[in-house]
Design a protein around this motif. Structure first.
Motif, PDB file in Angstrom:
ATOM      1  N   ILE A 171      30.787  29.618  39.140  1.00  0.00           N
ATOM      2  CA  ILE A 171      29.769  30.590  39.553  1.00  0.00           C
ATOM      3  C   ILE A 171      28.427  29.879  39.690  1.00  0.00           C
ATOM      4  O   ILE A 171      27.961  29.213  38.757  1.00  0.00           O
ATOM      5  CB  ILE A 171      29.649  31.750  38.547  1.00  0.00           C
ATOM      6  CG1 ILE A 171      31.009  32.430  38.351  1.00  0.00           C
ATOM      7  CG2 ILE A 171      28.622  32.776  39.039  1.00  0.00           C
ATOM      8  CD1 ILE A 171      30.985  33.556  37.331  1.00  0.00           C
ATOM      9  N   LEU A 239      32.358  41.471  39.685  1.00  0.00           N
ATOM     10  CA  LEU A 239      32.881  40.527  40.664  1.00  0.00           C
ATOM     11  C   LEU A 239      34.239  41.037  41.165  1.00  0.00           C
ATOM     12  O   LEU A 239      34.364  42.204  41.494  1.00  0.00           O
ATOM     13  CB  LEU A 239      33.007  39.134  40.036  1.00  0.00           C
ATOM     14  CG  LEU A 239      31.713  38.535  39.458  1.00  0.00           C
ATOM     15  CD1 LEU A 239      32.003  37.198  38.796  1.00  0.00           C
ATOM     16  CD2 LEU A 239      30.659  38.373  40.536  1.00  0.00           C
ATOM     17  N   VAL A 254      26.113  34.164  42.817  1.00  0.00           N
ATOM     18  CA  VAL A 254      25.383  35.393  42.489  1.00  0.00           C
ATOM     19  C   VAL A 254      23.950  35.218  42.996  1.00  0.00           C
ATOM     20  O   VAL A 254      23.295  34.224  42.685  1.00  0.00           O
ATOM     21  CB  VAL A 254      25.401  35.649  40.970  1.00  0.00           C
ATOM     22  CG1 VAL A 254      24.556  36.867  40.626  1.00  0.00           C
ATOM     23  CG2 VAL A 254      26.839  35.836  40.483  1.00  0.00           C
ATOM     24  N   TYR A 264      26.884  39.228  45.325  1.00  0.00           N
ATOM     25  CA  TYR A 264      27.629  37.983  45.163  1.00  0.00           C
ATOM     26  C   TYR A 264      28.469  37.736  46.400  1.00  0.00           C
ATOM     27  O   TYR A 264      28.737  38.647  47.192  1.00  0.00           O
ATOM     28  CB  TYR A 264      28.510  38.030  43.907  1.00  0.00           C
ATOM     29  CG  TYR A 264      29.839  38.721  44.086  1.00  0.00           C
ATOM     30  CD1 TYR A 264      29.954  40.110  43.963  1.00  0.00           C
ATOM     31  CD2 TYR A 264      30.995  38.000  44.364  1.00  0.00           C
ATOM     32  CE1 TYR A 264      31.171  40.744  44.126  1.00  0.00           C
ATOM     33  CE2 TYR A 264      32.225  38.637  44.528  1.00  0.00           C
ATOM     34  CZ  TYR A 264      32.305  40.012  44.413  1.00  0.00           C
ATOM     35  OH  TYR A 264      33.506  40.647  44.570  1.00  0.00           O
TER      36      TYR A 264
END
Length: 474
Positions: A171, A239, A254, A264
């Protein structure tokens, strides 16, 4: 023998330049290992009491050091029990130290190469070893002394099984959180509660930095709902929902969108490629890869090259390798002429997690790089990504002690694009045996970046404000 050695050295004590002479020595004492060498530890440490070499009635010292620690080299020798060190093998060397730490896998390698032990998939093999130290004092009149002998049972462990690849989650924080955790529900087994998994590190991919998350077994094969959060700092975003994690890595970013909302996106994660330039003279090429005694995926002769690309006037073969190859650590590579009788071992114990460029010489020697490897040592290449710059094209102007290498402004038009690790780069190769200044510009249309000074290969990324970030130098 010890007395004969001392007498012999003593007779030579009246040398013309009156060098200090050895008069007495004390053998090193090798301590017993606290446990057998059986693979239950990754490192085994041998310790000993220091050898002592007394010079001229304990008073004089040489330029290397006194009789104590300085200048003493210890070689740890081993042999099979009962051989009486008829053919001793060196396991390691320490200088001016009273210990030697050896990795289990290094010991195992010595046993396989020198004592004929064979590693099996399902059975261990054992041997009884004897170890001793040979201490040598590094003076002009070098002499050695041998320690006591210790006995140590050795077990050669089985070949570790190769399991299928397991995907990780990455991420990228473009929302300014400054921290990242990953929660998944419904929870099962050892899955942590809120705020969830903590990052196990960071990874760079396609010009972004990602938090890396390594899930436990409970995360695989089940439909879960994922929530990214700033490690319980008050920010969170849902998510993937009802998502089943499998073999493939997942990359997400993000960010704050144009409406000011938290959002996202799932980013592309192309599998790395293997590029090969061969001077072996074969008419065909395949790449076979194995690890842990088994095929990584394709059996012999392996993966055939899929295409050829021209890079800086040279023809590089492209091997499209599936994700299984980059997800398997410590792989061993063999290039062959598609099972027609010729093969060459190349990288051994290699982790293939990025685009890799291999140049193979006619004699089978090779070099490995993260970018194309150039023949001429006076050549260097600048690679530039302009995706975020707003430029429609790029040229390179070069100036310095060698003058304008590519003519007047805006200089040489770039070639490409060429893809490295999933990102498109435009490039140009220059020849200069001294540092020069390279100015990337949008082909004379009014925008330019600051100078790049040097004469080595470099990869850059040009931003919207015309500045550049160095992604990689070679």
């Amino acid at each position: 023998m010890l007395m004969a050695l001392l007498v012999s050295v003593g007779l030579s004590s009246c040398s013309p330049d009156d060098m200090p002479q050895l008069t007495r020595l004390v053998e090193p004492e090798l301590n017993k290992l606290p446990n057998d060498i059986d693979g239950t530890s990754t490192v085994y440490t041998f310790t000993w009491e220091a050898a002592k070499f007394y010079m001229d009635d304990d008073m004089q010292s040489t330029s290397i050091g006194s009789y104590e620690y300085q200048g003493i080299q210890y070689v740890l020798q081993g042999d099979l029990m009962g051989n009486d060190f008829a053919n001793p093998v060196a396991f390691g060397t320490a200088i001016s130290e009273n210990y030697l730490s050896l990795a289990y896998e290094d010991i195992a390698k010595v046993m396989m190469q020198n004592f004929g032990m064979v590693r099996s998939v399902d059975e261990t093999s054992t041997a009884d070893l004897e170890f001793r130290l040979v201490a040598t004092y590094g003076s002009n009149e070098s002499t050695s002394v041998t320690s006591n002998v210790i006995q140590v049972p050795f077990t050669l462990t089985t070949i570790p099984p190769v399991t299928g690849p397991k995907g990780k989650i990455f991420i990228c924080d473009m929302a300014g959180w400054g921290a990242m955790a990953l929660y998944a529900w419904p929870e099962a087994g050892s899955m942590p509660g809120w705020p969830g998994l903590q990052s196990t590190g960071t990874a760079s991919k396609n010009g972004k930095t990602y938090y890396e998350f390594t899930p436990s077994d409970e995360y695989y094969g089940a439909a879960l709902n994922y929530i990214a959060n700033n490690n319980n700092g008050g920010q969170q975003i849902d998510l993937m929902q009802d998502f089943t994690l499998g073999e493939e890595d997942v990359y997400l970013t993000v960010f704050i969108d144009e409406l000011g909302n938290l959002n996202y996106q799932i980013d592309e994660d192309p599998a790395p490629k293997m590029y090969v330039l061969s001077n072996l003279g074969w008419s065909d090429y395949s790449m076979y890869v194995w690890a842990g005694g088994a095929d990584v995926e394709a059996g012999w002769p392996g993966v055939h090259y899929s295409s050829v690309v021209n890079i800086n006037g040279e023809q590089w073969m492209v091997f499209e390798m599936s994700r299984a190859y980059s997800k398997t650590a410590s792989t061993n590579w063999i290039i062959n002429n598609n099972n027609n009788g010729s093969q060459v071992d190349i990288m051994q114990g290699y982790t293939f997690d990025h685009d890799t460029f291999v140049r193979i010489a006619a004699d089978g020697s090779y070099t490995v790089s993260n970018g194309p490897i150039l023949n001429d040592e006076n050549q260097f290449t600048v690679y530039a990504n302009i995706d975020e710059s707003g430029w429609s094209s790029i040229s390179f102007y070069v100036w310095g002690d060698l003058g304008e290498l590519c003519g007047g402004w805006p200089g040489a038009a770039a070639s490409g694009p060429f893809t490295i690790n999933g990102v498109n780069y435009y490039y140009h190769t220059f020849t200069a045996n001294v540092p020069v200044n390279v100015i990337p510009n949008n082909s004379g249309a009014g925008n330019q970046s600051p100078d790049i000074s040097g004469n080595t290969d470099v990869i850059i990324k040009i931003a919207s404000d015309n500045s550049y970030e160095i992604v990689k130098t070679f």
